[in-house]
Every structure is written in structure tokens, then in C-alpha cells.
Design a protein around this motif. Structure first.
Motif, mmCIF file in Angstrom:
data_model
loop_
_atom_site.group_PDB
_atom_site.id
_atom_site.type_symbol
_atom_site.label_atom_id
_atom_site.label_comp_id
_atom_site.label_asym_id
_atom_site.label_seq_id
_atom_site.Cartn_x
_atom_site.Cartn_y
_atom_site.Cartn_z
ATOM 1 N N LEU A 1 0.471 -1.174 -0.047
ATOM 2 C CA LEU A 1 -0.146 -0.019 -0.043
ATOM 3 C C LEU A 1 1.343 1.258 0.397
ATOM 4 O O LEU A 1 0.237 2.074 -0.640
ATOM 5 N N HIS A 2 1.639 1.585 1.159
ATOM 6 C CA HIS A 2 2.319 2.535 1.023
ATOM 7 C C HIS A 2 3.678 2.530 -0.702
ATOM 8 O O HIS A 2 3.707 4.196 -0.511
ATOM 9 N N LYS A 3 4.138 1.353 -0.819
ATOM 10 C CA LYS A 3 4.757 1.317 -2.051
ATOM 11 C C LYS A 3 3.962 2.164 -3.178
ATOM 12 O O LYS A 3 3.997 2.993 -3.885
ATOM 13 N N HIS A 4 2.524 1.467 -3.795
ATOM 14 C CA HIS A 4 1.325 2.162 -4.493
ATOM 15 C C HIS A 4 1.420 3.515 -4.367
ATOM 16 O O HIS A 4 1.416 4.565 -4.938
ATOM 17 N N SER A 5 0.746 3.785 -2.948
ATOM 18 C CA SER A 5 0.722 5.803 -2.494
ATOM 19 C C SER A 5 1.758 6.169 -3.126
ATOM 20 O O SER A 5 1.653 7.523 -3.371
ATOM 21 N N ASN A 6 3.193 6.063 -2.649
ATOM 22 C CA ASN A 6 4.158 6.721 -2.934
ATOM 23 C C ASN A 6 4.493 6.837 -4.105
ATOM 24 O O ASN A 6 5.176 8.221 -5.180
ATOM 25 N N GLU A 7 4.058 5.756 -5.647
ATOM 26 C CA GLU A 7 4.126 6.034 -6.492
ATOM 27 C C GLU A 7 2.993 7.141 -7.285
ATOM 28 O O GLU A 7 3.003 7.806 -8.109
ATOM 29 N N VAL A 8 2.087 6.621 -6.665
ATOM 30 C CA VAL A 8 1.136 7.808 -7.177
ATOM 31 C C VAL A 8 1.234 9.631 -6.693
ATOM 32 O O VAL A 8 1.030 10.032 -7.888
ATOM 33 N N LEU A 9 1.169 9.468 -5.963
ATOM 34 C CA LEU A 9 2.250 11.040 -5.746
ATOM 35 C C LEU A 9 3.278 11.992 -6.396
ATOM 36 O O LEU A 9 3.278 12.869 -6.423
ATOM 37 N N ALA A 10 4.283 10.355 -6.650
ATOM 38 C CA ALA A 10 5.969 10.872 -7.509
ATOM 39 C C ALA A 10 4.952 10.865 -8.340
ATOM 40 O O ALA A 10 5.864 12.366 -9.574
ATOM 41 N N GLU A 11 4.246 10.198 -9.312
ATOM 42 C CA GLU A 11 3.898 10.541 -10.675
ATOM 43 C C GLU A 11 2.955 12.804 -10.248
ATOM 44 O O GLU A 11 2.769 13.277 -11.874
ATOM 45 N N VAL A 12 2.139 12.096 -9.293
ATOM 46 C CA VAL A 12 1.468 14.111 -9.352
ATOM 47 C C VAL A 12 2.301 14.735 -9.016
ATOM 48 O O VAL A 12 2.325 15.929 -10.392
ATOM 49 N N ALA A 13 3.202 14.511 -7.963
ATOM 50 C CA ALA A 13 4.319 16.094 -8.098
ATOM 51 C C ALA A 13 5.292 16.406 -9.557
ATOM 52 O O ALA A 13 5.566 17.336 -10.008
ATOM 53 N N GLU A 14 4.990 15.067 -9.839
ATOM 54 C CA GLU A 14 6.302 14.932 -11.672
ATOM 55 C C GLU A 14 5.384 15.912 -12.329
ATOM 56 O O GLU A 14 5.351 16.887 -12.920
ATOM 57 N N LYS A 15 4.087 15.577 -12.588
ATOM 58 C CA LYS A 15 3.106 16.439 -13.958
ATOM 59 C C LYS A 15 3.184 17.732 -13.279
ATOM 60 O O LYS A 15 2.562 18.818 -13.873
ATOM 61 N N VAL A 16 2.961 17.909 -11.795
ATOM 62 C CA VAL A 16 2.994 19.333 -11.499
ATOM 63 C C VAL A 16 4.238 20.008 -11.534
ATOM 64 O O VAL A 16 3.997 21.801 -11.994
ATOM 65 N N LYS A 17 5.497 19.612 -11.335
ATOM 66 C CA LYS A 17 6.491 20.324 -11.033
ATOM 67 C C LYS A 17 6.637 20.677 -12.941
ATOM 68 O O LYS A 17 7.863 21.396 -13.551
ATOM 69 N N GLU A 18 6.605 19.841 -14.315
ATOM 70 C CA GLU A 18 6.592 20.098 -15.556
ATOM 71 C C GLU A 18 5.672 21.375 -16.025
ATOM 72 O O GLU A 18 6.173 21.634 -17.096
ATOM 73 N N LYS A 19 4.530 22.058 -15.331
ATOM 74 C CA LYS A 19 3.675 22.707 -15.666
ATOM 75 C C LYS A 19 4.513 24.304 -15.040
ATOM 76 O O LYS A 19 4.210 25.331 -14.609
ATOM 77 N N GLY A 20 5.658 23.712 -13.853
ATOM 78 C CA GLY A 20 6.113 25.056 -13.161
ATOM 79 C C GLY A 20 5.663 25.183 -12.102
ATOM 80 O O GLY A 20 5.714 26.504 -11.734
ATOM 81 N N GLY A 21 4.548 24.177 -11.324
ATOM 82 C CA GLY A 21 4.164 24.892 -9.963
ATOM 83 C C GLY A 21 4.669 23.964 -8.298
ATOM 84 O O GLY A 21 6.011 22.979 -9.242
ATOM 85 N N GLN A 22 4.768 24.383 -7.571
ATOM 86 C CA GLN A 22 4.700 23.565 -6.345
ATOM 87 C C GLN A 22 4.146 23.130 -5.558
ATOM 88 O O GLN A 22 2.441 23.303 -5.809
ATOM 89 N N VAL A 23 4.380 21.448 -5.612
ATOM 90 C CA VAL A 23 3.152 20.471 -4.589
ATOM 91 C C VAL A 23 3.904 20.309 -3.502
ATOM 92 O O VAL A 23 5.391 19.725 -3.707
ATOM 93 N N GLU A 24 3.392 19.679 -2.697
ATOM 94 C CA GLU A 24 3.544 19.118 -1.371
ATOM 95 C C GLU A 24 3.078 18.034 -1.768
ATOM 96 O O GLU A 24 1.985 17.802 -1.591
ATOM 97 N N THR A 25 3.214 16.765 -0.986
ATOM 98 C CA THR A 25 2.815 15.476 -1.028
ATOM 99 C C THR A 25 2.949 14.697 0.095
ATOM 100 O O THR A 25 3.914 15.062 1.191
ATOM 101 N N GLU A 26 1.560 14.745 0.963
ATOM 102 C CA GLU A 26 1.783 13.397 2.087
ATOM 103 C C GLU A 26 0.982 12.117 1.713
ATOM 104 O O GLU A 26 0.943 11.835 1.175
ATOM 105 N N ILE A 27 1.586 11.428 2.755
ATOM 106 C CA ILE A 27 0.804 9.489 3.000
ATOM 107 C C ILE A 27 0.058 10.467 4.168
ATOM 108 O O ILE A 27 0.391 10.356 5.341
ATOM 109 N N LYS A 28 -1.142 9.408 4.021
ATOM 110 C CA LYS A 28 -2.045 10.143 5.715
ATOM 111 C C LYS A 28 -3.064 8.472 6.002
ATOM 112 O O LYS A 28 -3.251 7.834 4.888
ATOM 113 N N ILE A 29 -2.409 7.783 7.116
ATOM 114 C CA ILE A 29 -3.449 7.160 7.557
ATOM 115 C C ILE A 29 -4.818 6.900 9.327
ATOM 116 O O ILE A 29 -4.315 7.593 9.711
#
Length: 153
Positions: A69-97
Motif C-alpha cells: 500500500l505504501h509503495k503504491h501510494s508513493n508511486e501515485v504521489l510521485a507521479e502527481v508531483a512530476e506532473k505539477v513540476k512539469e507545469k512549473g508548479g510547486q506541490v507538497e505530497t504526503e500519505i495519511k492513515i
């Protein structure tokens, strides 16, 4: 306008579309984007079949499952962060339980939130494949910001 754009993702196609909107809102409004993947604590109540017959086997299974679960969620968040940074934005990511609605409510209060962006809770497969579950009517009564919902399919 003040606050953050809070984007809750589960990695589904509905969440991906909602994430695109969250990114565009963040860039247009010049507000920080916060992407969160929530692991519902309910998975810990999962009972194994009879093959999980010993405590040590059960615990190994739970650790293996939690790591996945943690591996999957980290992969999803890394993809989100990459897409945001490609457009010049800043993003904070985290996993919550925790309990999904409670975690979302706490996140909107923890930091001032201009918009809450969610995947569609009524999405059909494959959009609902990731399985983030929440009651939109109940959640809307608990948060004090506008809510954007991703597409149904």
C-alpha cells in the motif's frame, strides 16, 4: 484568495482528471497544491482466510500488504508531483492513515483550504479501481470550502 488547494488522490482515472484540475487551479490562483493519499485504516481489520492460521503468518501478511500500500501510494504521489513540476508548479505530497472523511476534514482545518479536490466517489470501474470511499453528503457538511469532484468515468 488565500489557502491551499487540497487534492486527495487514490490513483484512479477520476483522481488523475481531478488532479489536472487541481494543478490548473493552483497555477491560475497562485496557491500552493497539497496532494494527499489516504490509506483507510479499515484495511487493518482485514481477516485472513484459514491459511493465515498463526499469528506470525498473519503479521507477515499484514506487513507485506502494508508495504504494498505504501509503495503504491508513493508511486501515485510521485507521479502527481512530476506532473505539477512539469507545469512549473510547486506541490507538497504526503500519505495519511485514518478514516477517510475524518482525515480529509482535519486536513482542511489544519491549513486554510481554498478548494478541496476529490476523485468522484460514484466513479465506475476502472475509474473507481483504487477504491477511495467517502460519503460526499456527509463530507460536504464537515468542510468549510468549495469541493471539486473529478469525473465519474
Amino acid at each position: 484568495m488565500n489557502g491551499q488547494i487540497l487534492f486527495i488522490t487514490d490513483g484512479s482515472p477520476s483522481a488523475d482528471a481531478a488532479g489536472q484540475m487541481a494543478t490548473e487551479m493552483s497555477l491560475a490562483l497562485k496557491l500552493p497544491l497539497r496532494a494527499v493519499f489516504i490509506l483507510d485504516e479499515g484495511w487493518k481489520n482485514l481477516l485472513g482466510d484459514e491459511w493465515i492460521n498463526t499469528s506470525s503468518t498473519r503479521m507477515r501478511f499484514f506487513h507485506w500488504f502494508e508495504d504494498g500500500l505504501h509503495k503504491h501510494s508513493n508511486e501515485v504521489l510521485a507521479e502527481v508531483a512530476e506532473k505539477v513540476k512539469e507545469k512549473g508548479g510547486q506541490v507538497e505530497t504526503e500519505i495519511k492513515i485514518g478514516k477517510t472523511e475524518k482525515v480529509i476534514t482535519e486536513l482542511t482545518v489544519e491549513k486554510e483550504t481554498a478548494f478541496l479536490v476529490l476523485p468522484n466517489p460514484h466513479a465506475t470501474a476502472p475509474a473507481a479501481a483504487a477504491g477511495l470511499r467517502f460519503n460526499l453528503n456527509s463530507l460536504a457538511k464537515k468542510v468549510n470550502c468549495p469541493i471539486y469532484i473529478g469525473p465519474r468515468s
